[in-house]
Design an enzyme around this catalytic site. Structure first.
Site, mmCIF file in Angstrom:
data_model
loop_
_atom_site.group_PDB
_atom_site.id
_atom_site.type_symbol
_atom_site.label_atom_id
_atom_site.label_comp_id
_atom_site.label_asym_id
_atom_site.label_seq_id
_atom_site.Cartn_x
_atom_site.Cartn_y
_atom_site.Cartn_z
ATOM 1 N N HIS A 8 53.335 68.992 85.427
ATOM 2 C CA HIS A 8 52.908 67.849 86.237
ATOM 3 C C HIS A 8 52.507 66.697 85.327
ATOM 4 C CE1 HIS A 8 51.243 65.629 89.612
ATOM 5 N NE2 HIS A 8 50.153 65.415 88.897
ATOM 6 N N SER A 9 53.003 65.494 85.626
ATOM 7 C CA SER A 9 52.649 64.278 84.900
ATOM 8 C C SER A 9 53.012 64.412 83.413
ATOM 9 C CB SER A 9 51.164 63.973 85.113
ATOM 10 O OG SER A 9 50.863 62.638 84.766
ATOM 11 N N MET A 10 52.051 64.318 82.491
ATOM 12 C CA MET A 10 52.374 64.558 81.092
ATOM 13 C C MET A 10 53.044 65.922 80.921
ATOM 14 S SD MET A 10 49.885 64.873 77.713
ATOM 15 C CE MET A 10 49.337 66.553 78.055
ATOM 16 N N SER A 17 56.919 67.437 88.221
ATOM 17 C CA SER A 17 56.050 66.878 89.256
ATOM 18 C C SER A 17 55.314 65.644 88.740
ATOM 19 C CB SER A 17 55.038 67.961 89.686
ATOM 20 O OG SER A 17 54.043 67.434 90.525
#
Length: 254
Positions: A89-91, A116
């Site tokens: 997710h994200s990074m 994500s």
């Protein structure tokens, strides 16, 4: 497992492992609920970045490549080890993607990749969205975190908690700022992308642009919510993951 990879919900007979990469500032605890939700037919593993929780006091990672190198060094490699899927997710999406690329080049491609809360890295960066973290003072960084709505306000308002929380967040944001996308062959595994319809950092079209990174099938799920939409849709997300994975059956002892 080791310093970098943890297992909160062991499933030694599972036919497949799911390796999860947390978001910037995150740790193993960020995926505890998701780990419990998918455990059983899948054995969930979670990356623990240095400089937080039980790795507090260790130097922060200097870049994405350092994290990917360390995680790959800890992954089991024996012929009897379960196949691997990746989630980030994200990074963590960038790290999962780069890990998938490395595994592909090594002839050990993951069976699936779940991404994500992150725009496709091949797209031009929206530099107007925020300044590089190296140019932000603490107040600006706190405001950036507030926009993403992923941190409790009581933490953001506590100088004592911020003294603990901000250093790993700043280090992780720096990893994202320094990340350089390198064009390469598309992955052979299917890619599933999830995104929030009100994420201030990712539009649905930017999320769908991940499709160019695979020749193995692609799907995108746009859910109600902002950058941390996962928290409100845990059963759905767990269902997407488990239903998208191949049914490999339980491993049997030799």
């Amino acid at each position: 497992m080791g310093d970098w990879i943890r297992c909160c919900h062991p499933a030694p007979d599972a036919g497949l492992r799911l390796l999860c990469f947390p978001h910037a500032g995150g740790s193993v605890s960020a995926y505890h609920a998701l780990s419990a939700a998918v455990s059983g037919g899948v054995e969930p593993l979670i990356v623990q970045y240095p400089g937080r929780h039980d790795r507090f006091g260790e130097p922060f990672a200097a870049g994405a490549d350092e994290i990917v190198d360390a995680v790959l060094d800890e992954l089991p490699r024996g012929p009897g080890d379960a196949p691997l899927a990746l989630f980030g997710h994200s990074m963590g999406a960038l790290l999962a993607f780069e890990t998938a690329r490395r595994l592909e080049r090594a002839g050990r491609p993951p069976v699936a990749l779940f991404l994500s809360g992150r725009a496709a890295p091949s797209l031009p960066r929206r530099t107007a969205a925020k300044r590089p973290v190296r140019d932000m003072d603490d107040a600006e960084l706190v405001e950036e975190m507030r926009k993403l709505s992923g941190t409790a306000e009581e933490l953001l308002s506590s100088p004592e908690m911020l003294s603990i929380f901000l250093p790993p967040m700043r280090a992780d944001y720096q990893i994202v700022d320094d990340y350089v996308y390198r064009a390469g062959p598309p992955l052979s595994c299917p890619v599933t992308v999830l995104t929030g319809d009100d994420d201030p950092r990712v539009t649905p079209d930017e999320a769908r642009a991940w499709q160019s990174e695979t020749r193995g099938g692609f799907s995108c799920h746009v859910l109600a919510g902002g950058h941390f939409f996962l928290d409100a849709h845990l059963p759905y997300v767990a269902g997407v993951i488990t239903s998208s994975l191949p049914d490999l059956g339980a491993r049997t002892a030799p």
